[in-house]
Design an enzyme around this catalytic site. Structure first.
Site, short mmCIF file in Angstrom:
data_model
loop_
_atom_site.label_atom_id
_atom_site.label_comp_id
_atom_site.label_asym_id
_atom_site.label_seq_id
_atom_site.Cartn_x
_atom_site.Cartn_y
_atom_site.Cartn_z
N CYS A 13 49.10 46.92 41.77
CA CYS A 13 49.77 45.69 42.17
C CYS A 13 48.75 44.63 42.60
CB CYS A 13 50.74 45.97 43.32
SG CYS A 13 51.67 44.50 43.83
N MET B 158 58.92 47.49 37.39
CA MET B 158 58.92 46.04 37.67
C MET B 158 59.95 45.76 38.75
SD MET B 158 58.49 44.32 33.87
CE MET B 158 59.56 45.49 33.00
N ARG C 163 56.12 43.41 30.66
CA ARG C 163 56.75 42.12 30.39
C ARG C 163 57.29 42.00 28.97
NH1 ARG C 163 52.33 37.97 31.42
NH2 ARG C 163 51.00 39.69 30.71
N LYS D 156 48.51 54.63 38.21
CA LYS D 156 48.46 53.38 37.47
C LYS D 156 47.56 52.41 38.24
CE LYS D 156 51.33 50.02 35.00
NZ LYS D 156 50.79 48.75 35.51
N GLY E 213 49.08 46.30 28.91
CA GLY E 213 48.62 44.92 28.83
C GLY E 213 48.77 44.34 27.44
#
Length: 380
Positions: free
Chosen positions: A112, A28, A239, A153, A215
């Site tokens: 991204c 990140m 996140r 990824k 996710g």
């Protein structure tokens, strides 16, 4: 061999690297620097990936980029994510990593979704041009050699009408990657709605190499559900750990079959905040470190009863002493706000039309790198 109770998950194997639990910290920008990675490692084990590094900036020895590929002396394995769109530049960057012993694992970024990247044909737009994708991944694996595993990824695709994940996964497997990570959203989804775990299951069924799911892992039990529902070999956490580095302790417990979960009260959270700011200060210098820490304040305090004036003051702290004084004014006896369990964190950008180069959707068979898609700075 360690097996998670009731799940049957094995350690994640990437070439010579073995990780237990099978948990990867997602790169990140502005977040997964050495201080944050150390903080997460202090709470639990796994594979911790640095911020995204652009291949052109690396081979041109950009000063900022070279600092970003420095790891703590005790950080093993050293994991770096590369962004690149030109097979030659990607190959040169991988050779540099190998020749100069800069990392033990290389992840390639094809996920991204931000407009400044996709409008140039990079990130999650690039697998659409599948011959170019094949050239990049094949070159990276060849240059990495047998001792440096390469992973990929990616997202499901550009949008629901232009999905790429199964074809790209098969191409990556044929190229020799050690694993493929899939975020269950398209580029158009950004970070909206609910991640499509069924796509992760579809890819896991289609490939022989490990598939990692990404996710909506907000709690450790989400990781167990993802593995059970999709058959993936492990999870990638982004996140969900913002302002919650102790999530990695929960993940370790969950995959070990243990039921305990960390629910730190505000006193303990304040201690973690101070530790985070201290590590950043050691890394960047006190003024820059505490300034960089400001972005984390709202994540750490999410759900706690802290007045707006205090939150704003913490978000403007200029030094460790000031931070200590402000933390000391909090009602530190507050328990962890259980209402925040399982709640999304960080970015929540809604669905949007994906910015793409002119004619991009008509160029799937093109093997050429898109003009101007290389980025000359790292970090996303």
């Amino acid at each position: 061999m360690t097996i998670a109770a009731g799940v049957g998950v094995r350690p994640l194997r990437l070439g010579p690297i073995q990780a237990w639990p099978p948990v990867v910290l997602a790169p990140m920008a502005g977040i997964t620097n050495p201080p944050f990675r150390r903080l997460c490692r202090e709470h639990g084990a796994g594979l911790y990936v640095c911020e995204m590094i652009t291949t052109r900036a690396l081979v041109e020895r950009n000063e900022k980029t070279l600092k970003m590929v420095r790891f703590d002396p005790d950080e093993r394995p050293r994991s770096v994510q590369l962004y690149g769109v030109d097979p030659g530049v990607v190959g040169a960057a991988v050779r540099m990593i190998v020749d100069e012993d800069l990392a033990d694992h290389i992840d390639l970024n094809f996920g991204c979704p931000v407009p400044k990247v996709t409008r140039r044909g990079g990130g999650s737009a690039l697998p659409w041009r599948w011959r170019l994708f094949e050239r990049i991944v094949t070159t990276a694996v060849r240059e990495a050699g047998p001792d440096i595993p390469v992973t990929v990824k990616m997202r499901k695709g550009i949008d629901p009408d232009h999905l790429t994940f199964v074809r790209a996964g098969r191409i990556a497997q044929e190229a020799g990657v050690a694993a493929v990570a899939l975020h269950g959203r398209t580029a158009a989804d950004m970070y909206s709605g609910t991640a499509d775990w069924s796509a992760i299951g579809e890819l896991a069924a289609a490939l022989d190499v490990p598939v990692l799911g990404n996710g909506d892992i907000w709690e450790a039990d989400d990781a167990l559900r993802m593995v059970e529902q999709t058959g993936c070999a492990g999870v990638v956490v982004g996140r969900g750990c913002l302002g919650r580095p102790w999530l990695f302790a929960d993940l370790a417990a969950a995959f070990d079959g243990r039921s305990e979960r960390a629910l730190p009260g505000l006193r303990a959270v304040a201690g973690v905040m101070r530790r985070h700011a201290e590590l950043l200060s050691e890394h960047l210098g006190e003024q820059r470190g505490v300034t960089d820490f400001r972005k984390h304040v709202s994540w750490y305090l999410k759900g706690f009863r802290v007045g707006g004036d205090t939150r704003r003051a913490l978000g403007m702290a200029a030094g460790l002493a000031e931070l200590d004084d402000l933390l000391g004014t909090l009602d530190l006896d507050q328990p962890y706000p259980r209402s925040e369990l399982g709640v999304p964190r960080g970015r929540s950008t809604g669905i949007r039309k994906v910015s793409l180069p002119d004619g991009w959707l008509a160029s799937a068979d093109c093997a050429d790198a898109p003009f101007g898609a290389e980025l000359d700075t790292s970090g996303g």
